[in-house]
Motif scaffolding. Structure first.
Motif, short mmCIF file in Angstrom:
data_model
loop_
_atom_site.label_atom_id
_atom_site.label_comp_id
_atom_site.label_asym_id
_atom_site.label_seq_id
_atom_site.Cartn_x
_atom_site.Cartn_y
_atom_site.Cartn_z
N PRO A 28 0.62 -1.01 0.38
CA PRO A 28 -0.20 0.08 0.61
C PRO A 28 0.59 1.46 -0.50
O PRO A 28 0.95 2.20 -0.26
N ALA A 29 1.72 1.34 0.88
CA ALA A 29 3.05 2.33 0.68
C ALA A 29 3.91 2.62 -0.95
O ALA A 29 3.79 3.54 -1.19
N ALA A 85 3.93 6.75 6.14
CA ALA A 85 4.59 6.15 7.26
C ALA A 85 4.28 4.57 7.70
O ALA A 85 5.27 3.92 8.30
N PRO A 86 3.13 4.88 8.49
CA PRO A 86 2.50 3.68 9.30
C PRO A 86 2.51 2.07 8.22
O PRO A 86 3.25 1.32 8.58
N PHE A 87 2.71 1.94 7.03
CA PHE A 87 2.72 0.60 6.17
C PHE A 87 4.48 0.35 5.99
O PHE A 87 5.04 -0.81 6.12
N ALA A 88 4.96 1.41 5.60
CA ALA A 88 6.59 1.64 5.96
C ALA A 88 6.74 1.25 7.04
O ALA A 88 8.30 0.32 7.29
N LEU A 89 6.76 1.62 7.96
CA LEU A 89 7.32 1.19 9.78
C LEU A 89 6.86 -0.04 9.98
O LEU A 89 7.99 -0.87 10.22
N ALA A 90 5.42 -0.37 9.32
CA ALA A 90 4.90 -1.53 9.82
C ALA A 90 5.53 -3.18 8.56
O ALA A 90 6.31 -3.90 9.20
#
Length: 328
Positions: A66-67, A302-307
């Motif tokens: 998704p990112a 950012a949330p997807f990349a961090l996950a």
């Protein structure tokens, strides 16, 4: 949440096909040995836990997908905490503001035969207000002018260059045809201006300030003392800068009413004293407010990349343990 680049899925299909092909080839043995056939019967099947790192890697890939499609939030609201106040500069534009700011000095120079252009009260006031405004970068400022009535020249705004530009345009001719001084009307207009543009999060009495500058006695409109009392009751702190106003018959009542709001009264007769008054107000008036800001199309990858990062990190940490080592 929406995705700005869903067409990237088409580019990812060949990549996914290549990954699956490599995984399939990796599972086919290229070398065999007779010894393996002898010990195969003694080997126990691998526990399913051994595939946890591989599962985490697949989840990381799924989280990263998704990112790559550029996700954005159509509308995001943020609470921003800033230092600042609601300040209304309330200026007298009666005809007497065209007199020299240093009246005594001007008379002395005239007697001595010294001819020079004297700075008017309004010119000195405008310069002082502009310097004051440019030092209040985190405030909301507004400008009200008055003679016989009060008028809003600049609505409450944080655009300080806009405020400075309009202050330079203010002249006594702005209110041509009005000759009297209605200080009370100017204060009432300032109160109404802030109330009409009230801001969420302004904190109590320190959130609202009126700075009044006049060189005359109130001789029109509503009573100035009652206006000051109303401002104090509404949570305003009022600072009053008077150019030789202490000679007015109700000066003591004005001073008491100003002090009751928590503000200060300044009596000035020279340009330096005027600048010092604004400097003093700038020093003592500090506050904090919280404003809500709305932003459109905020990137949200950012949330997807961090996950994905934490999942890959966890997979690599597990692979350092011998229990999770795969042998093919």
């Amino acid at each position: 949440m929406i995705f700005n680049a869903p067409e990237r899925l088409l580019y990812l299909l060949p990549v996914a096909a290549l990954v699956l092909l490599l995984a399939w080839k990796r599972g086919k043995p290229y070398l065999t040995h007779p010894l393996l056939l002898q010990i195969a019967a003694r080997l126990t099947p691998a526990k399913r836990w051994i595939y946890i790192p591989r599962g985490l890697e697949l989840l990381a890939l799924a989280a990263l997908l998704p990112a790559l499609l550029t996700p954005v939030l159509p509308l995001a609201r943020y609470a921003v905490s800033s230092e600042g106040l609601d300040i209304v500069l309330t200026v007298d534009l009666s005809s007497s503001m065209e007199e020299p700011i240093d009246m005594i000095g001007a008379l002395m120079r005239e007697r001595q035969g010294i001819v020079q252009k004297e700075k008017t009260r309004l010119e000195a006031v405008k310069e002082a207000m502009i310097r004051f405004a440019e030092s209040r970068r985190t405030d909301r400022l507004g400008v009200v002018v008055f003679s016989e009535e009060g008028y809003v020249v600049v609505p409450m705004t944080t655009d300080i260059p806009y405020v400075s530009r309009y202050l330079r345009l203010v002249e006594t001719t702005t209110l041509a045809g009005e000759g009297q001084t209605a200080i009370g009307e100017g204060i009432w207009t300032a109160i109404e201006q802030v109330h009409s543009q009230s801001r969420e999060g302004a904190r109590g009495r320190k959130g609202k300030v009126i700075i009044v500058l006049t060189d005359g006695e109130n001789n029109a409109g509503r009573d100035v003392v009652e206006a000051l009392q109303a401002a104090g009751a509404a949570g305003f702190r009022v600072h009053f800068i008077g150019v030789e106003v202490d000679k007015a018959k109700n000066a003591s009542k004005i001073i008491a009413a100003v002090q009751a709001t928590g503000g200060k009264y300044y009596d000035v007769s020279k340009e330096q004293e005027l600048l010092q008054a604004y400097f003093d107000i700038d020093r003592i008036e500090k506050a904090r407010f919280i404003s809500n800001t709305e932003v459109k199309n905020v990137p949200h990858y950012a949330p997807f990349a961090l996950a994905a990062f934490f999942l890959l990190f966890a997979a690599q940490m597990l692979r350092t343990r011998a229990y999770f080592t795969e042998i093919s």
